[in-house]
Design an enzyme around this catalytic site. Structure first.
Site, short mmCIF file in Angstrom:
data_model
loop_
_atom_site.label_atom_id
_atom_site.label_comp_id
_atom_site.label_asym_id
_atom_site.label_seq_id
_atom_site.Cartn_x
_atom_site.Cartn_y
_atom_site.Cartn_z
N HIS A 155 6.41 -18.91 -37.28
CA HIS A 155 8.13 -18.54 -38.06
C HIS A 155 8.81 -17.73 -37.90
CE1 HIS A 155 11.55 -20.85 -40.76
NE2 HIS A 155 11.49 -21.18 -40.17
N ASP A 165 0.19 -19.09 -43.72
CA ASP A 165 1.46 -19.18 -43.91
C ASP A 165 1.50 -20.62 -43.47
OD1 ASP A 165 3.96 -20.49 -43.73
OD2 ASP A 165 4.78 -19.49 -42.07
N GLN A 171 3.98 -25.68 -42.55
CA GLN A 171 3.51 -26.87 -41.89
C GLN A 171 1.78 -27.52 -42.70
OE1 GLN A 171 6.01 -28.31 -41.00
NE2 GLN A 171 7.64 -27.00 -40.73
N LYS A 194 8.58 -29.79 -47.57
CA LYS A 194 8.01 -30.27 -46.60
C LYS A 194 6.69 -31.19 -46.52
CE LYS A 194 9.45 -26.31 -43.86
NZ LYS A 194 10.13 -26.06 -43.61
N CYS A 232 13.55 -21.87 -35.83
CA CYS A 232 13.69 -20.29 -36.21
C CYS A 232 11.88 -19.65 -35.86
CB CYS A 232 12.67 -20.68 -37.73
SG CYS A 232 15.22 -21.49 -38.78
C1 LIG Z 1 5.95 -22.62 -40.27
C2 LIG Z 1 7.30 -22.16 -41.64
N1 LIG Z 1 7.05 -20.55 -41.85
C3 LIG Z 1 7.62 -21.20 -43.23
C4 LIG Z 1 9.05 -21.97 -43.49
C5 LIG Z 1 9.84 -21.02 -44.82
O1 LIG Z 1 9.41 -22.61 -45.60
P1 LIG Z 1 10.95 -22.23 -46.40
O2 LIG Z 1 12.77 -22.44 -45.91
O3 LIG Z 1 10.57 -23.29 -47.37
O4 LIG Z 1 10.68 -20.57 -46.96
C6 LIG Z 1 9.21 -23.40 -42.39
C7 LIG Z 1 9.96 -23.94 -42.90
O5 LIG Z 1 10.86 -23.99 -41.66
C8 LIG Z 1 7.60 -22.71 -41.91
O6 LIG Z 1 8.13 -23.96 -40.88
#
Ligand SMILES: Cc1ncc(COP(=O)(O)O)c(C=O)c1O
Lengths: 150, 427
Positions: B144, B221, B224, B247, B385
């Site tokens: 992401h 990270d 998800q 999420k 993204c």
């Molecule tokens: C794999 C992953 N990492 C990080 C994020 C970022 O999350 P946040 O926007 O809540 O910081 C997302 C959100 O779409 C994600 O899908």
């Protein structure tokens, strides 16, 4: 509940399938590239003028059905129009897309573009229809830097 | 005033027909989420955009409301009853998150705004201090943007180099390539546990071990992963792990960074101000202990409490049961959608979370999204993204159906039916 047929009218589906004037113009008088950051769509508009009349106009790029049909119908609409007429059509088109059809009889010169009247009920899709027109505007202003719908 | 924390959990031991053989009473889970009981465009809402954000169960909504109705006060200051109560609830939430992530010590959990902030925190404290010219940071092609851009920035700031481990055409990180790039130069390896765009589950334990053998610190990270699979940071062995509340059935504006205690202790602060200090004078300021050193200013108190409740809810459902149930949803969705002509599923990893990213040949993802929305079905369309992932597959965008524990097989049928309509309209 909204009817899909309002949005995806046959003419839009047709222009999406076989876009008119999707080609580059060599050494165009005006040219600009548009970018929709939301969906990654890119479109390049080429315009040749003769005095203040649009002699030829074309586009390149690919996007959703609404943006492709919008670009295709834009080229058909603008060919032969004066630069001032083009700007007026853009204003009316923008109004149609964002506010819906106006009650007046077609003094706005929209012609076929009225097939986009369904777009105003899909706010998420307005930018798809207007991207190419913003790009035309940028091209006519000889604004060669990238523009976006933001 | 004391109140029972009532977690209306969708789990009964009755032998009702809604209990799936995975043991999850999904009909009752569904009933915990009030937003799902609505019609959209004349159809029952089918919410399949869970990877963007998930819906909230009553217990989370109630916990937030109860905080403002009964307990609200600032925390870690003041001796009055409300302040004491708010502080307790906030710290109880931290304990829930410790349990949820399997951390050894409760001080290892830092409340942040989001996964994005968690990654930026590590990049701008740990990475910025340890990186210099010639060093490398290793990420993967699957990430992401929030696990790409913070590393690009810190590499720019320090002269370090960003390396990318490639993926194969199934959307899996090529493990051998990942290991090959690792070297003594690699100071940090950061990768997702689960890909948001494709659903790929990475072998995070093996990747962590390999990175550690090269001497790198590992950040994962887990944005998800949290709502879908059991997480145990000690078993994985990672140094940092990021999750985001919204999420995983929690509120927006709150997330958690897990960091190994010794590492956190040695780090400089991220932001400075109130609450993160022990004493301030104009000559010398003494920083607070972890985790407070990283929680400058008044935090998102109700958010943390809501997130604690969400973690509790997921633990009561049982992450093993959630995973088993979602696996069934995934295989049903995969086989149902594969039967539709002109559909191509992007991301076919052997280990996948319940995400189906797809394109309908000849139809732009936005048009797919609009037609599905017209049928009351919410999916995400676009690049998610994760533009490098799209670039790998040579596409601009996909439509993505991402499932959660409250989705049903019947909803997958509705999705398939609406996709058939897409094919029809554009036929
Ligand atoms: C794999 C992953 N990492 C990080 C994020 C970022 O999350 P946040 O926007 O809540 O910081 C997302 C959100 O779409 C994600 O899908």
């Amino acid at each position: 509940m909204s009817d899909l047929g309002d949005l995806y009218q046959n003419m839009i589906l047709d222009h999406n399938k076989s876009p008119r004037n999707r080609r580059a113009i060599n050494d165009p008088d005006h040219c600009a590239e548009g970018y929709n950051a939301l969906c990654g769509d890119r479109v390049t508009v080429y315009i040749d003028v003769d005095g203040d009349v649009i002699k030829d106009v074309s586009f390149e790029g690919s996007g959703c059905a609404i943006s492709t049909a919008s670009a295709s119908l834009m080229t058909e609409t603008l060919k032969g129009k004066t630069l001032d007429e083009a700007k007026e059509i853009f204003q009316s088109f923008h109004h149609l897309i964002t506010e819906g059809p106006v009650e007046t009889n077609d003094a706005s010169g929209l012609g076929k573009l009225v097939v986009f009247s369904g777009v105003c009920r899909y706010p998420a899709r307005v930018k798809c229809a207007t991207l190419v027109w913003h790009t035309v505007n940028a091209a006519l202003d000889n604004n060669t830097k990238k523009i976006s719908t933001e | 005033m004391e109140h029972e924390q009532n977690i209306g959990i969708g789990l009964t031991h009755d032998e009702t027909s809604s209990i799936d053989h995975t043991g999850l009473d999904f009909a009752s889970v569904r009933a915990d989420f009030p937003i799902l009981q609505q019609q959209v465009n004349g159809h029952p809402l089918v919410y399949l955009d869970n990877a963007a954000t998930a819906q909230k169960p009553n217990c989370v909504i109630d916990a937030i409301q109860r905080h403002y109705e009964c307990d609200n006060a600032n925390i870690h200051r003041g001796v009055h009853a409300l302040s004491v109560r708010s502080t307790e609830r906030y710290e109880q939430a931290r304990l829930k998150l410790q349990q949820f992530l399997g951390a050894e010590r409760v001080e290892e959990l830092i409340f942040v705004r989001s996964a994005t902030e968690a990654i930026n925190l590590v990049a701008q404290t740990y990475a910025r201090n340890c990186l210099s010219t010639g060093d490398e940071v290793l990420i993967t092609e699957l990430e992401h943007h929030s696990n790409i851009v913070p590393w690009q920035l810190v590499c720019e700031q320090t002269g370090a180099k960003l390396r990318i481990a490639p993926i194969n055409d199934a959307g899996e990180v090529i493990y051998d390539e990942f290991v090959n790039i690792l070297s003594a130069k690699t100071k940090i390896a950061s990768f997702s546990h689960v890909s948001n765009a494709l659903g790929t589950i990475n072998p995070v334990r093996e990747m962590t071990t390999a990175a550690h053998e090269a001497g790198a610190v590992v950040m994962i990270d887990g944005a998800q992963a949290a709502p879908h699979i059991p997480i145990d940071v000690q078993e994985i062995g990672c140094d940092f792990y990021a999750i985001t509340g919204h999420k995983m059935f929690g509120p927006t504006g709150i997330g958690v960074l897990y960091g190994r205690y010794d590492l956190l202790n040695a780090l400089p602060p991220y932001q400075t101000g109130g609450d993160m200090i022990l004493s301030v004078s104009f000559d010398k300021t003494v920083y607070n202990e972890v985790p407070y050193k990283f929680e400058a200013g008044t935090p998102n108190i109700s958010g943390a409490i809501g997130l604690g409740m969400a973690a509790d809810y997921l633990m009561k459902l049982g992450m093993d049961r959630v995973l088993a149930y979602e696996n069934e949803l995934l295989s049903y969705a995969t086989s149902t959608l594969s039967n539709i002509p002109n559909i191509r599923i992007i991301g076919t990893a052997a280990h996948k979370a319940a995400v189906v990213s797809f394109i309908v040949e000849g139809v732009h993802a936005h048009d797919v999204g609009t037609i599905l929305d017209n049928a009351g079905i919410a999916v995400r369309t676009g690049h998610h993204c994760a533009q490098p992932v799209m670039a790998h597959f040579g596409i601009e965008a996909t439509a993505r159906a991402s499932m959660a524990a409250y989705n049903t097989m019947k909803e997958i049928d509705s999705l398939a039916e609406a996709i058939r309509e897409v094919v029809e309209v554009f036929g």
